[in-house]
Design an enzyme around this catalytic site. Sequence first.
Site, PDB file in Angstrom:
ATOM      1  N   GLY A   1       0.836  -1.188   0.000  1.00 20.25           N
ATOM      2  CA  GLY A   1       0.000   0.000   0.000  1.00 20.25           C
ATOM      3  C   GLY A   1       0.875   1.243   0.000  1.00 20.25           C
ATOM      4  O   GLY A   1       1.850   1.330   0.755  1.00 20.25           O
ATOM      5  N   ALA A   2       0.524   2.192  -0.878  1.00 24.08           N
ATOM      6  CA  ALA A   2       1.346   3.401  -1.031  1.00 24.08           C
ATOM      7  C   ALA A   2       0.580   4.647  -0.605  1.00 24.08           C
ATOM      8  O   ALA A   2       0.792   5.729  -1.133  1.00 24.08           O
ATOM      9  CB  ALA A   2       1.837   3.522  -2.463  1.00 24.08           C
TER      10      ALA A   2
ATOM     11  N   GLN B   1     -17.905   3.877   9.832  1.00 24.62           N
ATOM     12  CA  GLN B   1     -18.356   5.271   9.925  1.00 24.62           C
ATOM     13  C   GLN B   1     -19.124   5.701   8.674  1.00 24.62           C
ATOM     14  O   GLN B   1     -18.676   5.484   7.554  1.00 24.62           O
ATOM     15  CB  GLN B   1     -17.156   6.194  10.097  1.00 24.62           C
TER      16      GLN B   1
ATOM     17  N   HIS C   1     -20.229   9.045   6.975  1.00 24.96           N
ATOM     18  CA  HIS C   1     -19.941  10.482   7.024  1.00 24.96           C
ATOM     19  C   HIS C   1     -21.213  11.236   6.682  1.00 24.96           C
ATOM     20  O   HIS C   1     -21.891  10.901   5.705  1.00 24.96           O
ATOM     21  CB  HIS C   1     -18.835  10.807   6.015  1.00 24.96           C
TER      22      HIS C   1
ATOM     23  N   ARG D   1     -19.372  12.587  13.850  1.00 26.74           N
ATOM     24  CA  ARG D   1     -20.062  12.117  12.649  1.00 26.74           C
ATOM     25  C   ARG D   1     -21.197  11.142  12.945  1.00 26.74           C
ATOM     26  O   ARG D   1     -22.227  11.176  12.275  1.00 26.74           O
ATOM     27  CB  ARG D   1     -19.044  11.462  11.720  1.00 26.74           C
TER      28      ARG D   1
ATOM     29  N   HIS E   1     -17.889   5.723   4.917  1.00 31.59           N
ATOM     30  CA  HIS E   1     -16.667   6.518   4.838  1.00 31.59           C
ATOM     31  C   HIS E   1     -15.423   5.842   5.395  1.00 31.59           C
ATOM     32  O   HIS E   1     -14.348   5.967   4.829  1.00 31.59           O
ATOM     33  CB  HIS E   1     -16.907   7.835   5.594  1.00 31.59           C
TER      34      HIS E   1
ATOM     35  N   ARG F   1     -14.675   7.391  14.785  1.00 29.71           N
ATOM     36  CA  ARG F   1     -13.480   8.200  14.596  1.00 29.71           C
ATOM     37  C   ARG F   1     -13.840   9.676  14.484  1.00 29.71           C
ATOM     38  O   ARG F   1     -14.829  10.030  13.845  1.00 29.71           O
ATOM     39  CB  ARG F   1     -12.757   7.766  13.309  1.00 29.71           C
TER      40      ARG F   1
END
Lengths: 231, 580
Positions: free
Chosen positions: B2-3, B227, B229, B281, B352, B394
Amino acid sequence: MQVTVEIFRYDPDTDKSRFDTFVKEVDPKDRVLDVMMAIKDEDDGTIAFRKSCAHGVCGSDAMEINGLNRLACQVLVQDLKSKRIRIQPIRGMKVLRDLVVDMEPFFAGLESVKPFLIPKEPAPAAERYQSIADRAIFDDTTKCIMCGSCTTSCPSFWTNGAYVGPAAFVKAHRFIFDSRDGGNEFRLGILDDKDGLWRCHSIFNCTDACPREIHITKAIGDLKRYTVVHR
Amino acid sequence: MGAGGAGLRCALELSQHNYSVAVLSKLFPVRSHTGAAQGGVGAALGNEEPDSPEWHFFDTVKGSDYLGDQDAIEIMCEDAVEAILELEHFGLPFSRTPDGKIAQRPFGGHTKNFGEAPVKRACYAADRTGHMILHTLFEQCVKNEVRFFNEFYVLDLIMDGDICQGVVAYDLATGDIHVFQAKATMLATGGHGRAFSVTSNAHTYTGDGMAICFRRGIPMEDMEFVQFHPTGMRKLGILISEAARGEGGILRNREDIENIGSGKDGFMGAIAPTVKDLAPRDVIARAMYNEIVEGRGIEGSGDTGSDYLYLDLVHLGAEIVNERLPDISHFARTYLAVEPIKEPIPVQPTTHYAMGGIPTDIEGRVLWDAKNKVVPGLYAAGEVACVSVHGANRLGTNSLLDIVVFGRRGGKDMVRYLGEAEFGRIKGEPDEFLRGEIDRLQNGGGTEKVVDLRPEMQNVMMVNSGVFRSKDSLTKARDTILELRQRYQKVGVQDKSAYFNTELVEAIELGFLLDSAWMIAESALHRTESRGAHSREDYPERDDEKWLKHTFIHYEADGKVKFAYKPVTITKFQPKPRVY
């Protein structure tokens, strides 16, 4: 509404290319990417193209749509004002399959301009200060998403693949005009080279193509002036 | 692997210590989803007004509905200041205050003095903070000559008993399968938002890292917490940053249309009197859902699928909208033909972020079980991981913080581990399983199609495992997912080519997503309380006595899982009712 979509195909196994045509019922508010995905899902699963964020921030899906470089996820069908949609790979790059081109040389070109902060001074304990005005000078060129739309719309790049190209200049601009950076002696040589800035003839294709609306030709003009003064 | 921000931050740390490091990503660099994060990254710099890491710590604990581990949260909020200054030193072009410091703005759930009033804590670069973090970290990796394997899709771990020895990856360009032997491996592959039909997440956000681990016997922590959003663009799900409300934007319902442009309170004024539209949220997403169900949505049919609400930025004026929120204004103009300076933006909650994921300790080391047994050589950070700093919900700006803090910490611990680790032996043919899977999908004669299964999964998850859930809805979600998993065994792809076989990739991604969807539904069904983003209509209250603990879901057999529990680490803030 009904649209006729022509998609460029290239098969690396046979080394042959063609256009395939699909007639689709679409919502005028669909993104071109939505239409392509519908074709892939409903008509021909073998069409290869890149996609990721689907809202114009990741830069995966740059392609030539009705003659102009665009992100497929940022153009709505109604924006094209045409019932015929012709989709090709971005130009001047090696096509690997269908709409997928080899982006490795493009990234290598970007890396040639030393696209990272070369600090003027060692870092203080807190942040380096920068005025709002100094930050504003290079704001436009920080928006670049490295999609390649600009470089692959440039006739100078089409005729000479060694030309560093507008995307790399945008990246160079972002550092050269950053008040925190002191690395221009390392960058000027690359910009002032025969395959550097002076192959730009202010054609403005790059500016037209940029999905982030960066004033690329202006940025290149800034760099040309800077180079002449600081040679 | 993963970048995005976590992967690059980790790679950078390793490269600074002169280790040979490879970044594998199924995308090109800077295409990762970190780049889509908009509003800011949280750190108590106190540049705009007094602030402290302790307040940030408290807000994050409260935001997590007391499920976040307080040792980890305290470390994150303390490390935040240094991590953000370091990003500035790397060249990140933050927006600036008039005296030249990093600019900050308010964000949901971030308050001064333990909940008194909103505080300016989100460090930002216009509304493209994630983009700037991603690019800055990539630039530093280029500077340090980190080696990138672009469009190498990691599909399996190589395990030698309990120890991770590297990964198996599929090269999209050629169809070749490669074995990467590594002393230490970091998974930073992001979340699973594409398991749902309306999401702000990229098409490539398919829960890969979680599924790869789950299939190898590693449990997942707190998967029920997803979550939603509040402000996704209507139907499209594209994110409209919370920064829009941080700058003063207000949510409005149908009865409130005449107040557009006035700056008067909207419906959130009554629900969260102190922080209003800057409540966390989960609170706002639930309030929006209720507005719609009670017929105050914009079309007013009470249908949560088609009704929506307005996000009103009109009173902010052209200057703030254009200068501080340029990208989201552009999105509104491009995709909805809405001019946010003059008209409100139609919004609805959008899937989200995954709070749950691969369990890790505070050094990013992956855990085998709820008793903190470490998987030697394997690390995880960012959205794929669950430390847990986000608990049940979060806070905005804490995801960008999570990736830089725990990408960095993971990298530092890998440096320590690399000093003592030896290359192990790779036994047998580690790519055998993967070759079999690919052969089955391409040549197995399967008649089921990805295009039929995928929307069915996404719709059943959105409707039955969304903002509100119940035993009935979750049972339906779980049973449907199990049935889809059976059908998935019969999937076939039309495309037989080895080169850029995106149809094959989408089939593999669907397999991973079905794992995530299954874990989400099972975990949500299991947790019989409401906490943070997990709202059970049949269990509307938080139940600290029974559920102040993390769930670990283990794979047992196809269609069968078992659960284990880990206590929440509480150091400073005892659970209290969560009022804003």
